[in-house]
Motif scaffolding. Structure first.
Motif, mmCIF file in Angstrom:
data_model
loop_
_atom_site.group_PDB
_atom_site.id
_atom_site.type_symbol
_atom_site.label_atom_id
_atom_site.label_comp_id
_atom_site.label_asym_id
_atom_site.label_seq_id
_atom_site.Cartn_x
_atom_site.Cartn_y
_atom_site.Cartn_z
ATOM 1 N N SER A 1 -54.136 14.463 54.117
ATOM 2 C CA SER A 1 -54.735 15.034 52.986
ATOM 3 C C SER A 1 -53.664 14.976 52.024
ATOM 4 O O SER A 1 -52.404 14.991 52.078
ATOM 5 N N GLY A 2 -54.277 14.692 50.355
ATOM 6 C CA GLY A 2 -53.020 14.768 49.430
ATOM 7 C C GLY A 2 -53.759 15.395 48.130
ATOM 8 O O GLY A 2 -54.950 15.598 48.061
ATOM 9 N N PHE A 3 -52.659 15.141 47.352
ATOM 10 C CA PHE A 3 -53.292 15.822 45.769
ATOM 11 C C PHE A 3 -54.261 14.897 45.290
ATOM 12 O O PHE A 3 -54.769 15.217 44.151
ATOM 13 N N ASP A 4 -54.433 13.668 45.735
ATOM 14 C CA ASP A 4 -55.334 12.601 45.229
ATOM 15 C C ASP A 4 -56.858 12.828 45.575
ATOM 16 O O ASP A 4 -57.656 12.020 45.454
ATOM 17 N N SER A 5 -57.169 14.158 46.203
ATOM 18 C CA SER A 5 -58.238 14.339 46.547
ATOM 19 C C SER A 5 -58.990 13.512 47.779
ATOM 20 O O SER A 5 -60.294 13.334 47.797
ATOM 21 N N GLN A 6 -58.057 12.991 48.453
ATOM 22 C CA GLN A 6 -58.582 11.968 49.550
ATOM 23 C C GLN A 6 -58.047 12.529 50.741
ATOM 24 O O GLN A 6 -57.170 13.259 51.102
ATOM 25 N N ILE A 7 -58.935 12.313 51.821
ATOM 26 C CA ILE A 7 -58.870 12.499 53.391
ATOM 27 C C ILE A 7 -58.873 11.153 53.916
ATOM 28 O O ILE A 7 -59.862 10.364 53.568
ATOM 29 N N GLN A 8 -57.804 10.927 54.630
ATOM 30 C CA GLN A 8 -57.724 9.454 55.027
ATOM 31 C C GLN A 8 -57.371 9.651 56.556
ATOM 32 O O GLN A 8 -56.875 10.588 57.262
ATOM 33 N N LEU A 9 -58.215 8.773 57.473
ATOM 34 C CA LEU A 9 -58.280 8.892 59.088
ATOM 35 C C LEU A 9 -57.311 7.441 59.081
ATOM 36 O O LEU A 9 -57.702 6.360 58.675
ATOM 37 N N TRP A 10 -56.521 7.850 60.168
ATOM 38 C CA TRP A 10 -55.461 6.673 60.711
ATOM 39 C C TRP A 10 -55.534 6.515 62.104
ATOM 40 O O TRP A 10 -55.485 7.265 63.033
ATOM 41 N N ASN A 11 -55.269 5.044 62.401
ATOM 42 C CA ASN A 11 -55.259 4.680 63.987
ATOM 43 C C ASN A 11 -53.649 4.583 64.158
ATOM 44 O O ASN A 11 -53.047 3.771 63.300
ATOM 45 N N VAL A 12 -53.168 5.291 64.851
ATOM 46 C CA VAL A 12 -51.594 5.033 65.026
ATOM 47 C C VAL A 12 -51.520 4.218 66.422
ATOM 48 O O VAL A 12 -51.873 4.461 67.310
ATOM 49 N N GLY A 13 -50.627 3.382 66.176
ATOM 50 C CA GLY A 13 -50.307 2.140 67.223
ATOM 51 C C GLY A 13 -48.714 1.933 67.286
ATOM 52 O O GLY A 13 -47.827 2.363 66.697
ATOM 53 N N GLU A 14 -48.471 1.060 68.160
ATOM 54 C CA GLU A 14 -47.162 0.498 68.262
ATOM 55 C C GLU A 14 -47.144 -1.083 68.301
ATOM 56 O O GLU A 14 -48.071 -1.501 69.194
ATOM 57 N N GLU A 15 -46.302 -1.639 67.560
ATOM 58 C CA GLU A 15 -46.471 -3.094 67.782
ATOM 59 C C GLU A 15 -44.912 -3.486 67.635
ATOM 60 O O GLU A 15 -44.239 -3.276 66.706
ATOM 61 N N ASN A 16 -44.470 -4.477 68.669
ATOM 62 C CA ASN A 16 -43.002 -4.732 68.517
ATOM 63 C C ASN A 16 -42.109 -3.655 68.466
ATOM 64 O O ASN A 16 -41.142 -3.569 67.588
ATOM 65 N N SER A 17 -42.377 -2.508 69.414
ATOM 66 C CA SER A 17 -41.390 -1.168 69.189
ATOM 67 C C SER A 17 -41.464 -0.534 67.810
ATOM 68 O O SER A 17 -40.678 0.118 67.521
ATOM 69 N N LYS A 18 -42.358 -1.141 66.899
ATOM 70 C CA LYS A 18 -42.605 -0.235 65.597
ATOM 71 C C LYS A 18 -43.798 0.571 65.647
ATOM 72 O O LYS A 18 -44.893 0.035 65.935
ATOM 73 N N LEU A 19 -43.927 1.567 64.999
ATOM 74 C CA LEU A 19 -44.902 2.447 64.769
ATOM 75 C C LEU A 19 -46.100 1.643 63.787
ATOM 76 O O LEU A 19 -45.366 1.170 62.711
ATOM 77 N N THR A 20 -47.193 1.664 63.983
ATOM 78 C CA THR A 20 -48.141 1.033 62.626
ATOM 79 C C THR A 20 -49.177 2.053 62.724
ATOM 80 O O THR A 20 -49.678 3.127 63.581
ATOM 81 N N LEU A 21 -49.636 2.248 61.221
ATOM 82 C CA LEU A 21 -50.780 2.988 60.887
ATOM 83 C C LEU A 21 -51.571 1.939 60.332
ATOM 84 O O LEU A 21 -51.728 1.254 59.366
ATOM 85 N N ASN A 22 -52.899 2.204 60.726
ATOM 86 C CA ASN A 22 -54.010 1.445 60.160
ATOM 87 C C ASN A 22 -55.314 2.262 59.731
ATOM 88 O O ASN A 22 -55.823 3.088 60.443
ATOM 89 N N SER A 23 -55.552 2.234 58.451
ATOM 90 C CA SER A 23 -56.461 2.880 57.903
ATOM 91 C C SER A 23 -57.808 2.832 58.484
ATOM 92 O O SER A 23 -58.424 1.608 58.876
#
Length: 77
Positions: free
Chosen positions: A25-47
């Motif tokens: 959540s943030g100052f922009d009045s938005q709530i975002q849901l994210w899928n957290v994953g891993e690709e090539n040993s790096k963290l990924t966030l997909n809205s």
């Protein structure tokens, strides 16, 4: 780089039922849901969803620890 919000982030919470589901959540009045994953040993966030929160910034969010896919949000005016 992932741009989650148009302003500062006020809260981040992982779902107690799904270790790869994150809400922010943030100052922009938005709530975002994210899928957290891993690709090539790096963290990924997909809205996965975005919600507009009234006119005020969203100060806090909290997943329900007993019911899957339910969370509460709050703001100070």
């Amino acid at each position: 780089v992932t741009h989650a919000h148009a302003g500062p982030i006020t809260d981040i919470q992982y779902s107690p039922f799904h270790q790869n589901l994150l809400a922010s959540s943030g100052f922009d009045s938005q709530i975002q849901l994210w899928n957290v994953g891993e690709e090539n040993s790096k963290l990924t966030l997909n809205s996965s969803a975005s919600f507009q929160f009234y006119e005020n910034k969203c100060d806090a969010i909290q997943w329900n620890p007993n019911v899957d896919n339910v969370f509460a949000s709050a703001a100070q005016s």
